[in-house]
Structures are given as C-alpha cells and as structure tokens.
Design a protein around this motif. Structure first.
Motif, short mmCIF file in Angstrom:
data_model
loop_
_atom_site.label_atom_id
_atom_site.label_comp_id
_atom_site.label_asym_id
_atom_site.label_seq_id
_atom_site.Cartn_x
_atom_site.Cartn_y
_atom_site.Cartn_z
N LEU A 122 0.71 -1.32 -0.04
CA LEU A 122 0.08 -0.01 -0.23
C LEU A 122 0.77 1.34 0.14
N GLU A 123 1.94 1.26 0.83
CA GLU A 123 2.84 2.54 0.82
C GLU A 123 3.52 2.70 -0.56
N LYS A 124 3.72 1.72 -1.11
CA LYS A 124 4.41 1.64 -2.68
C LYS A 124 3.40 2.06 -3.52
N GLN A 125 2.23 1.43 -3.61
CA GLN A 125 1.39 1.77 -4.95
C GLN A 125 0.35 2.57 -4.93
N VAL A 126 0.03 3.28 -3.53
CA VAL A 126 -0.90 4.06 -3.68
C VAL A 126 -0.38 5.39 -3.91
N THR A 127 -1.03 6.12 -4.80
CA THR A 127 -0.74 7.42 -5.28
C THR A 127 -1.62 8.25 -5.15
N PRO A 128 -1.47 9.93 -5.45
CA PRO A 128 -2.48 10.73 -5.39
C PRO A 128 -3.37 10.44 -6.48
N ARG A 129 -3.14 9.72 -7.29
CA ARG A 129 -4.22 9.26 -8.23
C ARG A 129 -5.39 8.05 -7.88
N THR A 130 -4.89 7.38 -6.88
CA THR A 130 -5.23 6.23 -6.63
C THR A 130 -6.80 6.73 -5.97
N ARG A 131 -7.84 5.92 -6.95
CA ARG A 131 -9.22 6.30 -6.52
C ARG A 131 -9.98 5.17 -5.76
N LEU A 132 -9.32 4.01 -6.19
CA LEU A 132 -10.22 2.58 -5.52
C LEU A 132 -9.22 1.59 -5.37
N VAL A 133 -9.36 0.66 -4.46
CA VAL A 133 -8.71 -0.61 -4.30
C VAL A 133 -9.67 -1.81 -4.39
N GLU A 152 -7.86 -4.29 8.44
CA GLU A 152 -7.35 -3.11 9.36
C GLU A 152 -6.31 -2.35 8.72
N THR A 153 -5.26 -3.07 8.01
CA THR A 153 -4.03 -2.24 7.40
C THR A 153 -4.85 -1.55 5.96
N LEU A 154 -5.65 -2.21 5.38
CA LEU A 154 -6.08 -1.57 4.35
C LEU A 154 -7.30 -0.47 4.52
N ALA A 155 -8.08 -0.55 5.56
CA ALA A 155 -8.92 0.53 5.87
C ALA A 155 -8.28 1.66 6.55
N GLU A 156 -7.58 1.24 7.21
CA GLU A 156 -6.63 2.44 7.56
C GLU A 156 -5.91 3.33 6.86
N SER A 157 -5.46 2.66 5.82
CA SER A 157 -4.76 3.44 4.47
C SER A 157 -5.80 4.04 3.53
N ALA A 158 -6.84 3.64 3.50
CA ALA A 158 -8.07 4.30 2.69
C ALA A 158 -8.42 5.39 3.62
N VAL A 159 -8.68 5.35 4.65
CA VAL A 159 -9.13 6.54 5.42
C VAL A 159 -7.89 7.80 5.57
N ARG A 160 -6.65 7.28 5.73
CA ARG A 160 -5.53 8.38 5.73
C ARG A 160 -5.38 8.93 4.29
N LYS A 161 -5.33 8.09 3.21
CA LYS A 161 -5.08 8.74 2.05
C LYS A 161 -6.21 8.92 0.88
N ASN A 162 -7.38 8.68 1.71
CA ASN A 162 -8.63 9.14 1.06
C ASN A 162 -9.06 8.38 -0.40
N PHE A 163 -8.87 7.12 -0.43
CA PHE A 163 -9.37 6.13 -1.49
C PHE A 163 -10.43 5.36 -1.00
N MET A 164 -11.29 4.87 -2.00
CA MET A 164 -12.40 3.92 -1.67
C MET A 164 -12.00 2.64 -1.90
N ILE A 165 -12.78 1.69 -1.22
CA ILE A 165 -12.46 0.31 -1.27
C ILE A 165 -13.85 -0.46 -2.01
N LEU A 166 -13.55 -1.31 -2.84
CA LEU A 166 -14.86 -1.89 -3.47
C LEU A 166 -14.62 -3.33 -2.88
N SER A 167 -15.57 -3.69 -1.82
CA SER A 167 -15.38 -4.98 -1.38
C SER A 167 -16.53 -5.87 -1.95
N ASP A 168 -15.82 -6.81 -2.73
CA ASP A 168 -16.77 -7.97 -3.55
C ASP A 168 -16.99 -9.04 -2.51
#
Length: 358
Positions: A122-133, A152-168
C-alpha cells in the motif's frame, strides 16, 4: 468439469415458490430502479447485522453482483484515476476498470501471505491518483479469506489517503474454518464504512446464479450515482425475481448452511487428493469453492497445461493467466464428490504421465 464457478445445487424450492407466487400476484411491472422497498429494507437489515451501518436508501438491488461491481467502478472512476487490483484477480474486475477509463494497477500477492496486500504494497502503490482498491474476500480465484489485520491495514490506509474500497463479498457465507471467518471491511469502523462499497449477491450462497440478483450498499453520495447508472442502463432487476430474493434473505439461512457444509466436505476431499500429487503445491482455501494450485513445476504455461489436461484427460480447469497469475490453475469444487474424485484421480495420472515430470 472443474472450471465453472457455479453451485451444482438447484435453487431451493421455497425461493422458487415465492417467485411463482409473485408472478401469480401480478408482480410483472416496473419497480423503483433501486429495487422493491421490502428487499432493500431486508438487505439493509442484513448489512446492519454484519456490522455495516446503512439505510434502505443506500441499498441498490442490481442485476447480479457483477453489475453491482461494474456500476460502482463506473460511478467512481474515470480517465486519470488508478485502481489497485490485487493479483490473482477476478478477470471481470480488470475489464470493468478498463471500461471505466481508469488505469488498473496490478499488485502481486503471494500464497505464503494468504494472497493479501501488505502495508508495504500500500505504501508503494498508493499514489495521489489512487481512487479505488479492489478487495475480493472470500476470493475468486484463490479461496483465501482476508484476515482482520490485513483488513485493518487496508481500511486505515483508505481513510488516511482518501481512496475508496470495493469489497466484493459474494462468497461471504461460504467459509469453512473457525479461525478464518469472513469479516466485512466496512464493519471495522464508521470511517471504514464511509470509504467502502460492499457488494453481495444471491448467486453463490443461495444457488441462484441464473436469477441475476445482487445488491450493494455505499455512502449516500456514491449510492446516488450508482443508482443513476442503473436507472438509465437497466431500469430495474426483474420484478418477480426480486420477490424470490426477498424470500431467500428472510428464510434462506438454513439452506445456505446446508450447502456450506457440503462445500466444506468437498473442500476437505479435494485438498486431501491434491496433496498426494507430486509437483502440485497449493494453499488450503478457507472460503468460496476454489483451489488455486501452483503447477509451475511442470514447465508449461497455464494455458498449455489446461489445454493438454483437456485433450489428454478430458478435465476442464481454468488457466491462472486469466486471473493474472501464470503458473497456476483455478479448480472449482462446486461439483459432486464423485466428480471430484474422478477428476483429481485423472489429474494425478496426467501429472505423473511420461513427459510431465515435475
């Protein structure tokens, strides 16, 4: 046939009866595009029981879980956006991202880490252009069930870096190990919920693949956009099918559990048989109805392996390259124990035949 991701059970009779009663009652007209109120309320109640705070107004009843995923991606993403896609992935997720105009960013995951994204990923791949995981748990194709710490790691990153998660979560009722329960990522906190679209379906858990009924919940601002896409592309899910789905949500837990127990027994059987085949390595799946073995030791591409397996042993499996993972196969155990025994015995003979040394 080990290539198809479809339960071999028939839809339970009481669900079909509810559909028939709806037809007899004249429920054959348009509904509200987002779904009949009773089904949206039942879906919202189901989400709340799972720890996801939502309202019927945030629920969209969709023509299958696949459309739910596609509509959510289309409503959220476009040119210039990036979408992180863990590999192995479900192929439709990749094509949905491309259709939206966004850029898929494949991120390789590994069996030894339960096919989960790591904090380093997540630290390496998430950028300001990341809209969704994209999150698919239980996973198609691996059968892995994402663990709480990874969620929990993914959720924390989404909140901190402001991207959305599509949970299938279409396989959420099909888990088999007490120490690997399904956890909805949106249930972890109100903040995680605000960054998550949760998708579910009746297809797998209720043996309703041909009915094409799914459902989702999302934050209000996004649910409205998804609803607009459905309104203008679909109108509404087949009206009488919605009444069958409503019956499934209200009274289907017992049938779900019956089928889950059978799938659990099949999981145990197929893993026991696969473990006896030299050259095949796999991680024991905790959910869905797939095993994702590594067959790279045989020196063939996954397409060549599957082609030869079909030609020489008349066994169908899905090549790993279709899920972004060369050297693997997806094998479905959504079939009878007799079929599993015959197919895996045939696979064993194929793998130990001359010219197939591992």
């Amino acid at each position: 046939m080990l290539s198809v991701g479809e339960p071999d059970f028939d839809t339970p009779g009481f669900i079909k009866q509810a559909c028939w009663e709806a037809l007899k009652a004249g429920h054959t007209k348009y509904t509200i595009p987002a779904g009949i109120p009773e089904l949206r309320e039942a879906a919202a109640e189901k989400f709340r029981k799972d720890g996801i705070e939502t309202t019927p107004g945030q629920v969209i009843v969709t023509p299958g879980g696949k459309f739910a995923c596609g509509a959510a991606i289309a409503a959220l993403c476009g040119p210039g956006d990036e979408v992180l896609l863990p590999v192995p992935y479900w192929g439709s997720h990749l094509h949905m991202i491309r259709a939206s105009g966004a850029t898929p960013v494949p991120v390789r995951t590994f069996p030894e880490n339960n096919f989960e994204l790591t904090p380093e990923d997540l630290e390496k791949q998430v950028t300001p252009r990341t809209r969704l995981v994209i999150l698919c748990s239980p996973s198609n194709p691996t059968g892995a069930v994402c663990r709480r710490q990874a969620l929990e790691t993914l959720a924390e990153s989404a909140v901190r870096k402001n991207f959305m998660i599509l949970s299938d979560e279409v396989y959420e009722k099909l888990t088999y190990d007490p120490d690997s329960p399904h956890i909805s990522i949106a249930s972890l906190s109100p903040q995680a919920n605000e960054h998550t679209i949760t998708v579910n379906s009746f297809s797998k858990s209720y043996a309703m693949t041909g009915w094409r009924v799914g459902f989702l919940t999302a934050p209000k601002w996004l649910s409205a956009k998804i609803g607009a896409i459905q309104t203008h592309f679909v109108a509404n899910v087949t009206t009488f099918a919605q009444y069958g789905a409503l019956k499934a949500l209200r009274d289907g837990d017992g049938e779900c559990e019956r089928m889950r127990r059978i799938f659990a027994s099949r999981r145990d059987l197929i893993c026991d048989l696969l473990a006896r085949i030299p050259g095949i390595r796999f991680t024991r799946p905790s959910g869905a109805f797939y095993v994702f073995p590594d067959v790279s030791a045989f020196g063939l591409s996954s397409v060549d392996f599957c082609s030869r397996l079909m030609e020489e042993a008349h066994i169908a499996a899905a090549p790993g390259i279709g899920f972004g993972a060369e050297g693997f196969l997806r094998i479905s155990y959504a079939c009878s124990e007799e079929t599993i025994r015959q197919a895996i015995n045939g696979l064993a003979k194929f793998c130990t035949s001359p010219g197939m040394g591992a």
